[in-house]
Design a protein around this motif. Sequence first.
Motif, PDB file in Angstrom:
ATOM      1  N   TYR A 304      43.085  29.864  37.236  1.00 20.04           N
ATOM      2  CA  TYR A 304      41.877  29.608  36.445  1.00 20.04           C
ATOM      3  C   TYR A 304      41.390  30.888  35.785  1.00 20.04           C
ATOM      4  O   TYR A 304      41.038  30.906  34.605  1.00 20.04           O
ATOM      5  CB  TYR A 304      40.798  29.019  37.365  1.00 20.04           C
ATOM      6  CG  TYR A 304      39.413  28.951  36.754  1.00 20.04           C
ATOM      7  CD1 TYR A 304      39.029  27.858  35.995  1.00 20.04           C
ATOM      8  CD2 TYR A 304      38.491  29.984  36.950  1.00 20.04           C
ATOM      9  CE1 TYR A 304      37.745  27.784  35.438  1.00 20.04           C
ATOM     10  CE2 TYR A 304      37.227  29.922  36.404  1.00 20.04           C
ATOM     11  CZ  TYR A 304      36.853  28.820  35.649  1.00 20.04           C
ATOM     12  OH  TYR A 304      35.602  28.763  35.092  1.00 20.04           O
ATOM     13  N   PHE A 305      41.375  31.983  36.543  1.00 18.04           N
ATOM     14  CA  PHE A 305      40.907  33.266  36.002  1.00 18.04           C
ATOM     15  C   PHE A 305      41.951  33.889  35.089  1.00 18.04           C
ATOM     16  O   PHE A 305      41.617  34.514  34.079  1.00 18.04           O
ATOM     17  CB  PHE A 305      40.567  34.218  37.153  1.00 18.04           C
ATOM     18  CG  PHE A 305      39.534  33.665  38.099  1.00 18.04           C
ATOM     19  CD1 PHE A 305      38.185  33.720  37.770  1.00 18.04           C
ATOM     20  CD2 PHE A 305      39.902  33.077  39.296  1.00 18.04           C
ATOM     21  CE1 PHE A 305      37.216  33.216  38.634  1.00 18.04           C
ATOM     22  CE2 PHE A 305      38.949  32.571  40.164  1.00 18.04           C
ATOM     23  CZ  PHE A 305      37.603  32.629  39.826  1.00 18.04           C
ATOM     24  N   LEU A 306      43.234  33.697  35.416  1.00 17.70           N
ATOM     25  CA  LEU A 306      44.306  34.241  34.576  1.00 17.70           C
ATOM     26  C   LEU A 306      44.301  33.607  33.197  1.00 17.70           C
ATOM     27  O   LEU A 306      44.283  34.304  32.172  1.00 17.70           O
ATOM     28  CB  LEU A 306      45.654  34.008  35.266  1.00 17.70           C
ATOM     29  CG  LEU A 306      46.905  34.331  34.437  1.00 17.70           C
ATOM     30  CD1 LEU A 306      46.982  35.822  34.140  1.00 17.70           C
ATOM     31  CD2 LEU A 306      48.165  33.876  35.179  1.00 17.70           C
ATOM     32  N   PHE A 307      44.310  32.263  33.149  1.00 17.13           N
ATOM     33  CA  PHE A 307      44.368  31.564  31.870  1.00 17.13           C
ATOM     34  C   PHE A 307      43.124  31.826  31.029  1.00 17.13           C
ATOM     35  O   PHE A 307      43.206  32.087  29.828  1.00 17.13           O
ATOM     36  CB  PHE A 307      44.522  30.054  32.091  1.00 17.13           C
ATOM     37  CG  PHE A 307      45.816  29.686  32.758  1.00 17.13           C
ATOM     38  CD1 PHE A 307      46.983  30.338  32.432  1.00 17.13           C
ATOM     39  CD2 PHE A 307      45.860  28.683  33.708  1.00 17.13           C
ATOM     40  CE1 PHE A 307      48.178  30.009  33.038  1.00 17.13           C
ATOM     41  CE2 PHE A 307      47.050  28.347  34.330  1.00 17.13           C
ATOM     42  CZ  PHE A 307      48.212  29.009  33.996  1.00 17.13           C
ATOM     43  N   ASN A 308      41.986  31.747  31.664  1.00 12.36           N
ATOM     44  CA  ASN A 308      40.753  31.949  30.905  1.00 12.36           C
ATOM     45  C   ASN A 308      40.597  33.399  30.453  1.00 12.36           C
ATOM     46  O   ASN A 308      40.006  33.658  29.397  1.00 12.36           O
ATOM     47  CB  ASN A 308      39.542  31.517  31.739  1.00 12.36           C
ATOM     48  CG  ASN A 308      39.390  30.010  31.784  1.00 12.36           C
ATOM     49  OD1 ASN A 308      39.213  29.363  30.762  1.00 12.36           O
ATOM     50  ND2 ASN A 308      39.477  29.439  32.977  1.00 12.36           N
ATOM     51  N   GLY A 309      41.139  34.339  31.233  1.00  9.45           N
ATOM     52  CA  GLY A 309      41.131  35.727  30.782  1.00  9.45           C
ATOM     53  C   GLY A 309      41.943  35.904  29.509  1.00  9.45           C
ATOM     54  O   GLY A 309      41.524  36.589  28.564  1.00  9.45           O
ATOM     55  N   LEU A 310      43.133  35.254  29.443  1.00 11.04           N
ATOM     56  CA  LEU A 310      43.958  35.324  28.237  1.00 11.04           C
ATOM     57  C   LEU A 310      43.293  34.603  27.068  1.00 11.04           C
ATOM     58  O   LEU A 310      43.339  35.064  25.927  1.00 11.04           O
ATOM     59  CB  LEU A 310      45.337  34.729  28.518  1.00 11.04           C
ATOM     60  CG  LEU A 310      46.250  35.566  29.425  1.00 11.04           C
ATOM     61  CD1 LEU A 310      47.475  34.764  29.841  1.00 11.04           C
ATOM     62  CD2 LEU A 310      46.676  36.845  28.723  1.00 11.04           C
TER      63      LEU A 310
END
Length: 336
Positions: A304-310
Amino acid sequence: ILKTLNSWFWWENIWMPINCTWADFVDREGLVFPKPHQLYATIPYAFVLLIIRFFSERYVAIPLAKALGIKNVRRVKPQPNPVLESYFRECSRHPSQSEIQGLAKKCNCTVRLVEKWFRRRRNLEIPTVLRKFQEAFWRFAFYLTSSIVGFIFLYDKPWFYDIWQAWVGYPFQTMLPSQYWYYMGEIGFYWSLLFTLGIDNKRKADFMAHVVHHLAAIGLMSCSWCGNYLRHGTLVIFVHDTADFWLEAAKMFNYAHWEKTSNMLFIIFSIVFFITRIILFPCWILRATLYQPTFYSQTPVIAYFLFNGLLLTLQGLHLYWGYLIFKILKRFIFLK
């Protein structure tokens, strides 16, 4: 060490909701899941796209450019000179007057000949208008095709109209053939752009932004493939491609000196860009990835944090490019 890193990278808690394991993502009747190893195919697809690009630029873009009045200007090559060539590559493309005098003595020639050599050598580094037109044509052709194909793939899908539907049944959502080819073509295209960054026309203003964008796009699409976020991923791709072909069309007509047509296309591009990337992307896509998952799980996974960070990185690039576009529009309106 590699085995440990591999086990950490594919740890279930990173990619999928609680109580789900990779064993649950085995194909069975009625369900087909994306597999990480399928991403290796994007490299051969990138080379296929490079071959298509070569033939389209040569046999479609060049005749079109000639029809629009763009001529192929032949640059005069300087005489071969290892000393000056070495200095040009390793030291400076714009030597000072004292350096030119030193090089003239070293080569046993006049100062004027050295100046002329460097001028011609610098001109060889500048892409011709025809070359710029060819590159713009290739990107125009791909983005237009991708936008049309994306609309055909998405127009009858319920999550295209109600983005809440993108989460229905997650993570056990079957992969559609259209989603497979949409992803493979798009990732392959961005790989091909990275492969040709060194030979394509370099844009000083936002060269690094392009590098970051291509890497973020490949990383985002690849990770969303592994996590089976294909419904959201196809929407992100579609939102991005619908504005780009207008810009490339404006560039093509600008190179042909069709100013009114180019200006009109750029205005259309600006409107579409601000609607899709400044309004739709954050209010539609980011809302679906940042806000809606909290209704399905109280403990968000690391992905969740990885995708939204990108995705937020892409939004930052949108704002940066939006600022550049606004500056151009301001000059266009107030300075004619």
